[in-house]
Write a protein that holds these residues in place. Structure first.
Motif, PDB file in Angstrom:
ATOM      1  N   LEU A 161       0.921  -1.215   0.173  1.00 42.03           N
ATOM      2  CA  LEU A 161      -0.057   0.043   0.110  1.00 42.03           C
ATOM      3  C   LEU A 161       0.780   1.056   0.018  1.00 42.03           C
ATOM      4  O   LEU A 161       0.586   2.152  -0.796  1.00 42.03           O
ATOM      5  N   ARG A 162       1.887   1.287   0.856  1.00 39.08           N
ATOM      6  CA  ARG A 162       2.738   2.449   0.882  1.00 39.08           C
ATOM      7  C   ARG A 162       3.613   2.775  -0.673  1.00 39.08           C
ATOM      8  O   ARG A 162       3.332   3.893  -1.126  1.00 39.08           O
ATOM      9  N   LEU A 163       4.086   1.519  -1.098  1.00 39.55           N
ATOM     10  CA  LEU A 163       4.644   1.716  -2.554  1.00 39.55           C
ATOM     11  C   LEU A 163       3.490   2.187  -3.653  1.00 39.55           C
ATOM     12  O   LEU A 163       3.874   2.971  -4.487  1.00 39.55           O
ATOM     13  N   GLY A 164       2.181   1.440  -3.649  1.00 35.12           N
ATOM     14  CA  GLY A 164       1.296   1.928  -4.460  1.00 35.12           C
ATOM     15  C   GLY A 164       0.928   3.302  -4.396  1.00 35.12           C
ATOM     16  O   GLY A 164       0.622   4.083  -5.250  1.00 35.12           O
ATOM     17  N   THR A 165       0.768   3.774  -3.039  1.00 34.36           N
ATOM     18  CA  THR A 165       0.368   5.015  -2.812  1.00 34.36           C
ATOM     19  C   THR A 165       1.503   6.287  -3.520  1.00 34.36           C
ATOM     20  O   THR A 165       1.043   7.255  -4.104  1.00 34.36           O
ATOM     21  N   LEU A 166       2.659   5.555  -3.415  1.00 40.50           N
ATOM     22  CA  LEU A 166       3.811   6.508  -3.876  1.00 40.50           C
ATOM     23  C   LEU A 166       3.778   6.486  -5.478  1.00 40.50           C
ATOM     24  O   LEU A 166       4.052   7.741  -6.177  1.00 40.50           O
ATOM     25  N   ILE A 167       3.355   5.251  -6.151  1.00 38.45           N
ATOM     26  CA  ILE A 167       3.301   5.160  -7.555  1.00 38.45           C
ATOM     27  C   ILE A 167       1.999   6.209  -8.117  1.00 38.45           C
ATOM     28  O   ILE A 167       2.363   6.893  -8.738  1.00 38.45           O
ATOM     29  N   ARG A 168       0.897   6.103  -7.286  1.00 39.50           N
ATOM     30  CA  ARG A 168       0.104   7.028  -7.928  1.00 39.50           C
ATOM     31  C   ARG A 168       0.358   8.408  -7.759  1.00 39.50           C
ATOM     32  O   ARG A 168       0.225   9.408  -8.630  1.00 39.50           O
ATOM     33  N   SER A 169       0.961   8.671  -6.629  1.00 43.71           N
ATOM     34  CA  SER A 169       1.344  10.196  -6.240  1.00 43.71           C
ATOM     35  C   SER A 169       2.199  10.814  -7.227  1.00 43.71           C
ATOM     36  O   SER A 169       2.157  12.107  -7.482  1.00 43.71           O
ATOM     37  N   SER A 170       2.977   9.844  -7.884  1.00 44.01           N
ATOM     38  CA  SER A 170       4.158  10.277  -8.828  1.00 44.01           C
ATOM     39  C   SER A 170       3.354  10.413 -10.001  1.00 44.01           C
ATOM     40  O   SER A 170       4.417  10.843 -11.249  1.00 44.01           O
ATOM     41  N   GLY A 171       2.224   9.842 -10.409  1.00 48.07           N
ATOM     42  CA  GLY A 171       1.570  10.021 -11.731  1.00 48.07           C
ATOM     43  C   GLY A 171       1.997   9.245 -12.650  1.00 48.07           C
ATOM     44  O   GLY A 171       2.174   9.408 -13.921  1.00 48.07           O
ATOM     45  N   LEU A 172       2.655   8.074 -12.387  1.00 50.51           N
ATOM     46  CA  LEU A 172       3.278   6.995 -13.046  1.00 50.51           C
ATOM     47  C   LEU A 172       2.186   5.986 -13.941  1.00 50.51           C
ATOM     48  O   LEU A 172       0.976   5.894 -13.622  1.00 50.51           O
ATOM     49  N   THR A 173       2.591   5.471 -15.252  1.00 49.75           N
ATOM     50  CA  THR A 173       1.778   4.627 -15.888  1.00 49.75           C
ATOM     51  C   THR A 173       2.268   3.221 -15.326  1.00 49.75           C
ATOM     52  O   THR A 173       3.454   3.127 -15.303  1.00 49.75           O
ATOM     53  N   THR A 174       1.311   2.403 -15.382  1.00 43.82           N
ATOM     54  CA  THR A 174       2.114   0.859 -15.134  1.00 43.82           C
ATOM     55  C   THR A 174       1.616  -0.107 -16.377  1.00 43.82           C
ATOM     56  O   THR A 174       0.760   0.255 -17.129  1.00 43.82           O
ATOM     57  N   ALA A 175       2.659  -0.911 -16.649  1.00 44.94           N
ATOM     58  CA  ALA A 175       2.424  -1.617 -17.978  1.00 44.94           C
ATOM     59  C   ALA A 175       2.580  -3.086 -17.605  1.00 44.94           C
ATOM     60  O   ALA A 175       3.856  -3.083 -16.792  1.00 44.94           O
ATOM     61  N   LEU A 176       2.212  -4.053 -18.470  1.00 48.88           N
ATOM     62  CA  LEU A 176       2.557  -5.387 -18.376  1.00 48.88           C
ATOM     63  C   LEU A 176       2.836  -5.794 -19.786  1.00 48.88           C
ATOM     64  O   LEU A 176       2.040  -5.542 -20.783  1.00 48.88           O
ATOM     65  N   ARG A 177       3.988  -6.653 -19.926  1.00 49.25           N
ATOM     66  CA  ARG A 177       4.319  -7.054 -21.139  1.00 49.25           C
ATOM     67  C   ARG A 177       3.546  -8.465 -21.434  1.00 49.25           C
ATOM     68  O   ARG A 177       3.208  -9.157 -20.592  1.00 49.25           O
ATOM     69  N   SER A 178       3.960  -8.991 -22.520  1.00 52.99           N
ATOM     70  CA  SER A 178       3.141 -10.278 -22.894  1.00 52.99           C
ATOM     71  C   SER A 178       3.765 -11.468 -21.723  1.00 52.99           C
ATOM     72  O   SER A 178       2.936 -12.465 -21.403  1.00 52.99           O
ATOM     73  N   ASP A 179       4.855 -11.326 -21.163  1.00 50.17           N
ATOM     74  CA  ASP A 179       5.457 -12.286 -20.511  1.00 50.17           C
ATOM     75  C   ASP A 179       5.294 -11.956 -18.920  1.00 50.17           C
ATOM     76  O   ASP A 179       6.035 -12.615 -18.152  1.00 50.17           O
ATOM     77  N   SER A 180       4.640 -10.788 -18.640  1.00 54.46           N
ATOM     78  CA  SER A 180       4.547 -10.287 -17.390  1.00 54.46           C
ATOM     79  C   SER A 180       3.629 -11.353 -16.427  1.00 54.46           C
ATOM     80  O   SER A 180       2.642 -11.853 -16.888  1.00 54.46           O
ATOM     81  N   VAL A 181       3.936 -11.408 -15.332  1.00 56.52           N
ATOM     82  CA  VAL A 181       3.307 -12.275 -14.113  1.00 56.52           C
ATOM     83  C   VAL A 181       3.128 -11.192 -13.080  1.00 56.52           C
ATOM     84  O   VAL A 181       4.430 -11.138 -12.128  1.00 56.52           O
ATOM     85  N   VAL A 182       1.843 -10.906 -12.601  1.00 50.47           N
ATOM     86  CA  VAL A 182       1.665 -10.268 -11.416  1.00 50.47           C
ATOM     87  C   VAL A 182       1.070 -11.091 -10.526  1.00 50.47           C
ATOM     88  O   VAL A 182      -0.095 -11.422 -10.883  1.00 50.47           O
ATOM     89  N   ARG A 183       1.342 -11.200  -9.142  1.00 48.84           N
ATOM     90  CA  ARG A 183       0.517 -11.924  -8.327  1.00 48.84           C
ATOM     91  C   ARG A 183       0.348 -11.432  -7.070  1.00 48.84           C
ATOM     92  O   ARG A 183       1.077 -10.759  -6.445  1.00 48.84           O
ATOM     93  N   GLY A 184      -0.740 -11.622  -6.472  1.00 51.45           N
ATOM     94  CA  GLY A 184      -1.067 -11.021  -5.093  1.00 51.45           C
ATOM     95  C   GLY A 184      -0.949  -9.602  -4.702  1.00 51.45           C
ATOM     96  O   GLY A 184      -1.567  -8.763  -5.623  1.00 51.45           O
ATOM     97  N   GLY A 185      -0.085  -8.938  -4.121  1.00 51.10           N
ATOM     98  CA  GLY A 185       0.227  -7.552  -3.796  1.00 51.10           C
ATOM     99  C   GLY A 185       0.781  -7.072  -5.032  1.00 51.10           C
ATOM    100  O   GLY A 185       0.608  -5.733  -5.042  1.00 51.10           O
ATOM    101  N   GLY A 186       1.101  -7.942  -5.919  1.00 45.70           N
ATOM    102  CA  GLY A 186       1.900  -7.170  -7.155  1.00 45.70           C
ATOM    103  C   GLY A 186       0.580  -6.716  -8.126  1.00 45.70           C
ATOM    104  O   GLY A 186       0.883  -5.721  -8.712  1.00 45.70           O
ATOM    105  N   VAL A 187      -0.465  -7.365  -8.113  1.00 39.96           N
ATOM    106  CA  VAL A 187      -1.781  -6.941  -8.910  1.00 39.96           C
ATOM    107  C   VAL A 187      -2.239  -5.563  -8.024  1.00 39.96           C
ATOM    108  O   VAL A 187      -2.463  -4.670  -8.707  1.00 39.96           O
TER     109      VAL A 187
END
Length: 182
Positions: free
Chosen positions: A81-107
């Motif tokens: 939650l802390r890292l996610g809040t930093l990402i949002r406040s930084s105004g960044l885009t998030t992206a997944l490549r065709s070989d990306s795997v996000v699990r649990g808190g990664g999502v």
């Protein structure tokens, strides 16, 4: 270097015992790699991830997009939650490549992007953790409780194949249509 032969010896010893010992994949803490205006993320979110992220961002103000490779949450929800809040406040885009795997808190971290995109083939395997702080965070990131409620009702929705593209789209995890492979 001295630790590596010891680890190898332990694994070989466990195998020699006929599988009596359990051997697990070593999970690496979240690593950051800068490539032009992109920051590649790979590993497990830990207590040090937010501090590391802040340092990388401070040294690389050109970063506009976070590209998730294999990212999963660690033991502590507050780290995600802390890292996610930093990402949002930084105004960044998030992206997944065709070989990306996000699990649990990664999502949960992925949805922090102001803009969120993915290429077909990426795997999204969400957490089914019930927690008021997680619920409030997801509501703030996505504008509703729909995704949070989905994860509680469908704890096995992810798995090896991950969520369906229909569910990903319907639940608002992306801000752009899924990009198909050419």
């Amino acid at each position: 270097m001295a630790a590596e032969p010891t680890r190898r010896a332990l694994i070989l010893g466990a195998l020699a015992l006929g599988g009596c010992a359990r051997v697990e994949r070593v999970r690496q803490p979240l690593r950051f790699t800068v490539v032009n205006d992109r920051l590649l993320l790979d590993g497990v979110i830990t207590r040090r991830s937010a501090r590391g992220f802040e340092g990388v961002l401070a040294q690389n103000p050109q970063i506009a997009t976070l590209v998730f490779q294999r990212v999963e949450g660690g033991r502590h929800l507050e780290d995600v939650l802390r890292l996610g809040t930093l990402i949002r406040s930084s105004g960044l885009t998030t992206a997944l490549r065709s070989d990306s795997v996000v699990r649990g808190g990664g999502v949960d971290l992925f949805v922090a992007g102001v803009a969120r995109r993915m290429v077909a083939g990426a795997v999204i395997d969400p957490s089914s953790r019930a927690d008021p702080a997680r619920r409030a965070y997801l509501r703030a990131m996505l504008g509703s409780d729909d995704f949070y409620r989905f994860t509680l009702r469908n704890p096995a929705a992810g798995g090896i194949q991950g969520m369906s593209i229909e569910d990903i789209t319907r639940l608002g995890l992306l801000t752009e249509p899924v990009q198909e492979l050419n």
